[in-house]
Design a protein around this motif. Structure first.
Motif, PDB file in Angstrom:
ATOM      1  N   LYS A   1       1.158 -26.384  22.220  1.00  0.00           N
ATOM      2  CA  LYS A   1       1.838 -26.924  21.161  1.00  0.00           C
ATOM      3  C   LYS A   1       0.688 -27.261  19.770  1.00  0.00           C
ATOM      4  CE  LYS A   1       4.936 -28.637  24.532  1.00  0.00           C
ATOM      5  NZ  LYS A   1       5.619 -29.803  25.010  1.00  0.00           N
ATOM      6  N   PRO A   2       1.447 -27.163  18.981  1.00  0.00           N
ATOM      7  CA  PRO A   2       0.384 -27.924  17.494  1.00  0.00           C
ATOM      8  C   PRO A   2      -0.158 -29.293  17.963  1.00  0.00           C
ATOM      9  CG  PRO A   2       2.531 -26.657  16.750  1.00  0.00           C
ATOM     10  CD  PRO A   2       2.604 -26.725  18.191  1.00  0.00           C
ATOM     11  N   GLU A   3       0.290 -30.068  18.801  1.00  0.00           N
ATOM     12  CA  GLU A   3       0.016 -31.421  19.043  1.00  0.00           C
ATOM     13  C   GLU A   3      -0.989 -31.335  19.931  1.00  0.00           C
ATOM     14  OE1 GLU A   3       3.043 -30.429  19.072  1.00  0.00           O
ATOM     15  OE2 GLU A   3       4.212 -31.455  20.712  1.00  0.00           O
ATOM     16  N   ASP A   4      -1.448 -30.217  20.722  1.00  0.00           N
ATOM     17  CA  ASP A   4      -2.539 -30.061  21.414  1.00  0.00           C
ATOM     18  C   ASP A   4      -3.989 -29.663  20.661  1.00  0.00           C
ATOM     19  OD1 ASP A   4      -0.486 -28.076  23.639  1.00  0.00           O
ATOM     20  OD2 ASP A   4      -1.058 -30.168  23.887  1.00  0.00           O
ATOM     21  N   THR A   5      -3.760 -29.755  19.403  1.00  0.00           N
ATOM     22  CA  THR A   5      -4.906 -29.630  18.602  1.00  0.00           C
ATOM     23  C   THR A   5      -5.773 -30.664  18.539  1.00  0.00           C
ATOM     24  OG1 THR A   5      -3.812 -27.847  16.948  1.00  0.00           O
ATOM     25  CG2 THR A   5      -5.563 -29.113  16.229  1.00  0.00           C
ATOM     26  N   ALA A   6      -7.175 -30.172  19.041  1.00  0.00           N
ATOM     27  CA  ALA A   6      -8.165 -31.646  19.060  1.00  0.00           C
ATOM     28  C   ALA A   6      -9.392 -30.794  19.465  1.00  0.00           C
ATOM     29  CB  ALA A   6      -7.629 -32.278  20.082  1.00  0.00           C
ATOM     30  N   VAL A   7     -10.500 -31.654  19.447  1.00  0.00           N
ATOM     31  CA  VAL A   7     -11.756 -31.253  20.172  1.00  0.00           C
ATOM     32  C   VAL A   7     -11.719 -31.746  21.527  1.00  0.00           C
ATOM     33  CG1 VAL A   7     -14.171 -31.534  20.180  1.00  0.00           C
ATOM     34  CG2 VAL A   7     -13.006 -31.528  17.899  1.00  0.00           C
ATOM     35  N   TYR A   8     -11.777 -30.600  22.586  1.00  0.00           N
ATOM     36  CA  TYR A   8     -11.809 -30.906  23.878  1.00  0.00           C
ATOM     37  C   TYR A   8     -13.264 -30.996  24.379  1.00  0.00           C
ATOM     38  CZ  TYR A   8      -6.961 -29.742  23.970  1.00  0.00           C
ATOM     39  OH  TYR A   8      -5.530 -29.820  23.732  1.00  0.00           O
ATOM     40  N   TYR A   9     -13.373 -32.039  25.070  1.00  0.00           N
ATOM     41  CA  TYR A   9     -14.784 -32.266  25.627  1.00  0.00           C
ATOM     42  C   TYR A   9     -14.944 -32.281  27.340  1.00  0.00           C
ATOM     43  CZ  TYR A   9     -15.596 -34.329  21.049  1.00  0.00           C
ATOM     44  OH  TYR A   9     -15.980 -34.466  19.858  1.00  0.00           O
ATOM     45  N   CYS A  10     -15.879 -31.894  27.622  1.00  0.00           N
ATOM     46  CA  CYS A  10     -16.133 -31.922  29.245  1.00  0.00           C
ATOM     47  C   CYS A  10     -16.769 -33.189  29.448  1.00  0.00           C
ATOM     48  CB  CYS A  10     -16.944 -30.732  29.650  1.00  0.00           C
ATOM     49  SG  CYS A  10     -17.197 -30.434  31.478  1.00  0.00           S
ATOM     50  N   ASN A  11     -16.348 -33.744  30.572  1.00  0.00           N
ATOM     51  CA  ASN A  11     -16.968 -34.919  30.998  1.00  0.00           C
ATOM     52  C   ASN A  11     -17.301 -34.915  32.656  1.00  0.00           C
ATOM     53  OD1 ASN A  11     -15.797 -37.632  32.626  1.00  0.00           O
ATOM     54  ND2 ASN A  11     -17.337 -38.119  31.131  1.00  0.00           N
TER      55      ASN A  11
ATOM     56  N   GLY B   1     -10.656 -22.209  20.505  1.00  0.00           N
ATOM     57  CA  GLY B   1     -10.299 -21.151  19.457  1.00  0.00           C
ATOM     58  C   GLY B   1      -9.141 -21.428  18.899  1.00  0.00           C
ATOM     59  N   LEU B   2      -8.460 -20.458  18.087  1.00  0.00           N
ATOM     60  CA  LEU B   2      -7.229 -20.606  17.627  1.00  0.00           C
ATOM     61  C   LEU B   2      -6.098 -19.863  18.118  1.00  0.00           C
ATOM     62  CD1 LEU B   2      -5.256 -21.238  14.893  1.00  0.00           C
ATOM     63  CD2 LEU B   2      -6.318 -18.984  13.789  1.00  0.00           C
ATOM     64  N   VAL B   3      -5.197 -20.332  18.518  1.00  0.00           N
ATOM     65  CA  VAL B   3      -3.966 -19.747  19.154  1.00  0.00           C
ATOM     66  C   VAL B   3      -2.575 -20.122  18.601  1.00  0.00           C
ATOM     67  CG1 VAL B   3      -4.016 -21.867  20.932  1.00  0.00           C
ATOM     68  CG2 VAL B   3      -3.045 -19.279  21.648  1.00  0.00           C
ATOM     69  N   GLN B   4      -1.678 -19.308  18.930  1.00  0.00           N
ATOM     70  CA  GLN B   4      -0.322 -19.564  18.321  1.00  0.00           C
ATOM     71  C   GLN B   4       0.468 -20.305  18.901  1.00  0.00           C
ATOM     72  OE1 GLN B   4       1.596 -15.861  17.599  1.00  0.00           O
ATOM     73  NE2 GLN B   4       0.631 -15.794  15.608  1.00  0.00           N
ATOM     74  N   PRO B   5       1.404 -21.067  18.778  1.00  0.00           N
ATOM     75  CA  PRO B   5       2.214 -21.955  19.763  1.00  0.00           C
ATOM     76  C   PRO B   5       2.708 -21.210  20.863  1.00  0.00           C
ATOM     77  CG  PRO B   5       2.539 -22.494  17.578  1.00  0.00           C
ATOM     78  CD  PRO B   5       1.591 -21.461  17.515  1.00  0.00           C
ATOM     79  N   GLY B   6       2.826 -21.696  21.913  1.00  0.00           N
ATOM     80  CA  GLY B   6       3.096 -20.930  23.093  1.00  0.00           C
ATOM     81  C   GLY B   6       2.216 -20.086  23.822  1.00  0.00           C
ATOM     82  N   GLY B   7       1.088 -19.925  23.154  1.00  0.00           N
ATOM     83  CA  GLY B   7      -0.169 -19.091  23.626  1.00  0.00           C
ATOM     84  C   GLY B   7      -0.899 -19.883  24.760  1.00  0.00           C
ATOM     85  N   SER B   8      -1.707 -19.336  25.283  1.00  0.00           N
ATOM     86  CA  SER B   8      -2.516 -19.811  26.202  1.00  0.00           C
ATOM     87  C   SER B   8      -4.156 -19.718  25.771  1.00  0.00           C
ATOM     88  CB  SER B   8      -2.520 -19.078  27.549  1.00  0.00           C
ATOM     89  OG  SER B   8      -1.106 -19.103  27.949  1.00  0.00           O
ATOM     90  N   LEU B   9      -5.042 -20.514  26.636  1.00  0.00           N
ATOM     91  CA  LEU B   9      -6.540 -20.489  26.549  1.00  0.00           C
ATOM     92  C   LEU B   9      -6.931 -21.133  27.845  1.00  0.00           C
ATOM     93  CD1 LEU B   9      -7.198 -22.060  22.910  1.00  0.00           C
ATOM     94  CD2 LEU B   9      -7.819 -19.710  23.514  1.00  0.00           C
ATOM     95  N   ARG B  10      -8.270 -20.782  27.995  1.00  0.00           N
ATOM     96  CA  ARG B  10      -8.934 -21.020  29.180  1.00  0.00           C
ATOM     97  C   ARG B  10     -10.174 -21.716  28.653  1.00  0.00           C
ATOM     98  NH1 ARG B  10     -11.145 -18.615  34.983  1.00  0.00           N
ATOM     99  NH2 ARG B  10     -12.649 -17.747  33.621  1.00  0.00           N
ATOM    100  N   LEU B  11     -10.525 -23.193  29.001  1.00  0.00           N
ATOM    101  CA  LEU B  11     -11.756 -23.540  28.667  1.00  0.00           C
ATOM    102  C   LEU B  11     -12.770 -23.428  29.743  1.00  0.00           C
ATOM    103  CD1 LEU B  11     -10.647 -26.769  26.482  1.00  0.00           C
ATOM    104  CD2 LEU B  11     -10.933 -24.356  25.794  1.00  0.00           C
ATOM    105  N   SER B  12     -13.864 -23.454  29.676  1.00  0.00           N
ATOM    106  CA  SER B  12     -14.987 -23.570  30.584  1.00  0.00           C
ATOM    107  C   SER B  12     -16.161 -24.344  30.144  1.00  0.00           C
ATOM    108  CB  SER B  12     -15.456 -22.148  30.713  1.00  0.00           C
ATOM    109  OG  SER B  12     -14.649 -21.027  31.116  1.00  0.00           O
ATOM    110  N   CYS B  13     -16.289 -25.185  31.482  1.00  0.00           N
ATOM    111  CA  CYS B  13     -17.460 -26.230  31.115  1.00  0.00           C
ATOM    112  C   CYS B  13     -18.670 -25.678  32.326  1.00  0.00           C
ATOM    113  CB  CYS B  13     -16.862 -27.540  31.426  1.00  0.00           C
ATOM    114  SG  CYS B  13     -18.381 -28.822  31.451  1.00  0.00           S
ATOM    115  N   ALA B  14     -19.659 -25.438  31.932  1.00  0.00           N
ATOM    116  CA  ALA B  14     -20.755 -25.026  32.787  1.00  0.00           C
ATOM    117  C   ALA B  14     -21.804 -26.289  32.752  1.00  0.00           C
ATOM    118  CB  ALA B  14     -21.614 -23.701  32.360  1.00  0.00           C
TER     119      ALA B  14
END
Length: 119
Positions: free
Chosen positions: A86-96, A10-23
């Protein structure tokens, strides 16, 4: 065949947090390594973090100190906790997921989840 489904981007501000899940569609105990990669526009896909069946982890340089990978073998899910984004973390994240069969290696990929870090 293993199916991986990511969520939590999703969209998050710099300094924020996210948790990704891969089922995963089956038991992740049969998968030797699970991990997260990311790909930003115009850049190559890069390793973010990986975790083995024994719990050993490795991280890409960009993730060290900010991201944590974990797995829940009961829920067949792998997580990526991302802090201080950080803004440089912007990307598509893939589970492998990787399964070794003797000298052979099977790679499985999820469809990706977009992470955007912006104010």
């Amino acid at each position: 065949q293993v199916q991986l489904v990511e969520s939590g981007g999703g969209l998050v501000q710099p300094g924020g947090s996210l948790r990704l899940s891969c089922a995963a569609s089956g038991s992740i105990l049969s998968l030797n390594v699970m991990g997260w990669y990311r790909q930003a526009p115009g850049k190559q896909r890069e390793l973010v973090a990986g975790i083995g069946t024994g719990g050993g982890t490795n991280y890409g340089d960009s993730a060290k100190g900010r991201f944590t990978i974990s797995r829940d073998n009961v829920k067949n899910t792998v997580y990526l906790q991302m802090n201080n984004l950080k803004p440089e973390d912007t990307a598509v994240y893939y589970c492998n997921a990787i399964r070794y069969r003797g000298i052979y290696r099977d790679d499985y990929w999820g469809q990706g989840t977009q992470v955007t870090v912006s104010s």
